[in-house]
Design a protein around this motif. Structure first.
Motif, short mmCIF file in Angstrom:
data_model
loop_
_atom_site.label_atom_id
_atom_site.label_comp_id
_atom_site.label_asym_id
_atom_site.label_seq_id
_atom_site.Cartn_x
_atom_site.Cartn_y
_atom_site.Cartn_z
N GLU A 168 0.83 -1.21 0.00
CA GLU A 168 0.00 0.00 0.00
C GLU A 168 0.87 1.26 0.00
OE1 GLU A 168 -0.35 -2.61 1.87
OE2 GLU A 168 -2.45 -3.18 2.10
N MET A 169 1.94 1.24 0.80
CA MET A 169 2.82 2.41 0.85
C MET A 169 3.54 2.62 -0.48
SD MET A 169 4.68 2.67 4.57
CE MET A 169 5.48 4.21 4.10
N PHE A 170 3.93 1.52 -1.12
CA PHE A 170 4.61 1.62 -2.41
C PHE A 170 3.73 2.31 -3.44
CE2 PHE A 170 5.10 -0.16 -6.69
CZ PHE A 170 6.39 0.26 -6.99
N PHE A 171 2.49 1.81 -3.58
CA PHE A 171 1.60 2.39 -4.59
C PHE A 171 1.16 3.80 -4.21
CE2 PHE A 171 1.02 -2.13 -5.78
CZ PHE A 171 1.33 -2.01 -7.12
N SER A 172 1.02 4.06 -2.91
CA SER A 172 0.65 5.39 -2.46
C SER A 172 1.77 6.38 -2.77
CB SER A 172 0.37 5.38 -0.96
OG SER A 172 0.02 6.66 -0.50
#
Length: 320
Positions: A168-172
């Protein structure tokens, strides 16, 4: 347009004082900032959108020539970026254990340490007589790598205190960081003849967005800003930043870089994108974990401008 440019220059000159005034306002009148910190527009927080505006502004100032500059001298750019992503996360990890920090405070310090270079470093490098092209190139590369580096480093160094949602952090981070920069670059390329007007006003918009982000994060932490943990974070943040300068400078000296490059590496290593760190902290962890980023934002502008002024005066004395 001239008035907006003058206003932007005035804000840049007194930015630290304005930040302190904004923090005071957020402390005594926290409600607007708290509302902003908790507001979402679609799946994105309002704070995330403000950060995207800042990074779009960065993208608009870029051109294909910037990437050619990186290609001309990739060695120093890569070395500077590696130094940044090795030194600052490890110093953060060391300080967390040295001061016995845990929970949100530990996560926040490591999150700041895992962030890419701050855009303020470009200004400090320019003021000190550093290699601005190298500074901008390292900042650009470290920012583009942020979607991978931030969740990876956080999971590695802070995984014992918090569950890190890596995917989630990567795509965010990809959406918040890379997409606005690429869009800005496209706008610059397609509207090259007209983009100068946008470039002139973007610093003012970015400065305003940074101040609003600080207001939101500080307001969300207003109730515990003078707690023992929060006060302990002040020396931690100061040591983090100053250690970054010292180790970045030492690294560049070790590699026998020229003085302008030494200045650029010093600022690129020691100054962090605290706005991105605070945005991700609010989005994925807690408002308390964003507090180190806010303190860092205030402090590194003070220390950076002081160091730049000292360097400039030192160079002037030598030349005389």
């Amino acid at each position: 347009m001239k008035i907006l440019t003058q206003l932007s220059n005035w804000i840049t000159k007194y930015f630290v004082v304005i930040i302190l005034a904004v923090c005071a306002f957020a402390y005594f009148v926290p409600k607007p900032g708290v509302t902003l910190a908790t507001t979402k527009i679609g799946h994105l927080s309002a704070v995330s959108i403000l950060l995207m505006i800042i990074l779009f502004g960065m993208g608009v100032t870029l051109s294909v020539d910037n990437f050619k500059e990186v290609a001309k001298n990739p060695k120093m750019v890569i070395l500077g970026t590696v130094a940044h992503y090795v030194i600052m996360p490890l110093v953060a990890f060391g300080l967390v254990h040295l001061f016995g920090l845990t929970g949100a405070a530990a996560v926040g310090v490591i999150l700041v340490g895992s962030a890419p270079s701050g855009t303020s470093s470009n200004v400090m490098s320019f003021l000190s007589g550093g290699d601005v092209a190298l500074d901008v190139s390292i900042g650009l590369l470290s920012t583009l790598l942020a979607p991978i580096m931030m969740p990876s480093l956080l999971k590695l160094l802070a995984g014992k205190w918090v569950a890190v949602p890596f995917q989630e952090m990567f795509f965010s981070a990809l959406e918040i960081v890379v997409v606005p920069i690429v869009l800005g670059l496209i706008v610059h390329t397609l509207l090259k003849k007209h983009v100068e007007k946008i470039v002139q006003v973007m610093p003012l918009i970015s400065q305003f967005a940074i101040l609003v982000i600080i207001t939101a994060v500080f307001s969300a932490n207003a109730h515990n800003i003078f707690s023992a943990t929060a006060l302990l974070l002040v020396p931690v943040v100061m040591l983090h930043n100053l250690s970054g300068y010292a180790l970045g400078y030492g690294f560049s000296r070790l590699l026998s870089m020229k003085e302008p490059q030494q200045k650029a590496i010093t600022f690129e290593v020691g100054m962090q994108d605290s706005a991105l760190a605070s945005t991700l902290a609010i989005s994925y962890f807690s408002p308390a974990s964003a507090l180190p980023a806010v303190i860092f934002s205030v402090w590194h502008n003070i220390s950076g401008s002081t160091l730049a002024a000292w360097w400039k005066n030192h160079d002037r004395k030598i030349s005389n």
